[in-house]
Enzyme design. Sequence first.
Site, mmCIF file in Angstrom:
data_model
loop_
_atom_site.group_PDB
_atom_site.id
_atom_site.type_symbol
_atom_site.label_atom_id
_atom_site.label_comp_id
_atom_site.label_asym_id
_atom_site.label_seq_id
_atom_site.Cartn_x
_atom_site.Cartn_y
_atom_site.Cartn_z
ATOM 1 C CB SER A 139 -0.921 0.007 1.225
ATOM 2 O OG SER A 139 -1.849 -1.044 1.177
ATOM 3 N NE ARG A 176 -2.555 4.859 0.245
ATOM 4 C CZ ARG A 176 -3.159 3.709 -0.032
ATOM 5 N NH1 ARG A 176 -2.440 2.687 -0.483
ATOM 6 N NH2 ARG A 176 -4.461 3.572 0.123
ATOM 7 C CB SER A 217 -13.249 1.671 0.780
ATOM 8 O OG SER A 217 -12.311 1.531 -0.273
ATOM 9 C CG ASP A 232 -5.799 -6.206 2.136
ATOM 10 O OD1 ASP A 232 -6.804 -6.486 1.460
ATOM 11 O OD2 ASP A 232 -5.162 -5.151 1.987
ATOM 12 C CE LYS A 273 -10.193 -6.645 0.055
ATOM 13 N NZ LYS A 273 -9.431 -5.379 -0.008
ATOM 14 N NE ARG A 320 -8.167 -12.059 -1.051
ATOM 15 C CZ ARG A 320 -7.373 -10.998 -0.971
ATOM 16 N NH1 ARG A 320 -7.552 -10.089 -0.023
ATOM 17 N NH2 ARG A 320 -6.387 -10.844 -1.838
#
Length: 447
Positions: free
Chosen positions: A31, A35, A176, A328, A355, A359
């Site tokens: 993540s 970024r 989110s 996650d 996802k 999952r």
Amino acid sequence: MDSQPDLRFLVTPAAAGVGLRGRLRVPGDKSISHRAIMLAAIATGETRIEGFLEGADALATLRAFRRLGVAITGPDAGLVLVQGVGLSGLRAPDGPLDMGNSGTSMRLLAGLLAGQSFATTLIGDESLSRRPMRRVTEPLALMGARIETNAAGTAPLHILPTAGLQGIEYRMPVASAQVKSSLLLAGLCAAGETCVTEPAPTRDHTERMLTALGYPVRRTGPRVCLTGAGSGGGQLTGGRIAVPADLSSAAFFLVGASIAAGSDLTLTGVGINPTRLGVIDILRAMGADIAVLDERLAGAEPVADLRVRAAPLKGIRIPVEQVPLAIDEFPAIFIAAACATGETVLTGAEELRVKESDRIAVMAAGLSTLGIEAEPRPDGIRIVGGSLGSGTVAAHGDHRIAMSFAIAGLRASGPIEIRDCANVETSFPGFARLAGSVGLGIEELGG
């Protein structure tokens, strides 16, 4: 990158009392790596990124910005140098930008590119092309963005030039971090103020990195705001970004060392951002022995060493407020639940259905194959701990499914073969080698 069904993992059970032992550092945080490239590209001056994840997902973001006219050197052993072009310095690419399997890349880039003066098309692999995009395209449209999807609201995304974006006040219906970040990135190019209110805390890497690179962000409780650069909101200035080891990747080893007798494993330099600690809190509630050592800062992010030792686990009802903090990591947590005494129940996790795979359904099917009672529900799952058997399970091209069932091999009665594992490279290059170095009996087949 489309998954390749011929790449498989074969995992054999650990010898009694051996477990996982030693010290290791898992790859950089995915993540934060995404970024770092994005914000460095639109900053002014050079940014030095250390610890960048050289996995397929993060590399898709890096390649996209090269095609948007940004000079990027590396990666070289995790080091990337980015020559920022400023908010208005991006250039039209010569064709569609391929995001591979990366939903983060596609959703965040949709926000960042929505305010540009040129058209862009974002495409992805078969898996990404099935994932929902209206959650970002609809609020971006409220800001004045023009983004076309297919009839199902999925990729490809055709981002068209607009006369200008306008900041909005947006209350997210579902927690989110990707939606929040997409809107904040669009807000950089919008007139006035953009504010996003979260129904529950989500990872705040975007806000932290914006602040670290000099762009003011204001937070009041669940509401985060910034003012567009053209309205005097500020500017991004290049600097140094240190990417910590990824807690999501560490989660497989936190679970593995917890369930395998004799384990004593230390994971070094792991990011312990407060918005990401759900997996540690959930495992501790199940009885895991996880010590947080040598807490420190790596740039804008808190990091620590995590020491985990084998411990008897018990089933729990997972608090719904922990769901966005561990979204996650649930495939790995499901393996812990399968090895725990009693019943574990998860609710409020509909997000797991959309996802890289469904999952909930995929993990339930795999656990059932291995002899574990696993009842999928619309928004979660019920797992009754028991004895893991052996067999063949399918990862369905989902990296976290593949690695979770690999860790399950530590407690299985015999070998587990996991099919369709190529996409592990998207988030954890070298997983099999690193896991083998601390005691997992894992072999790669085919591919």
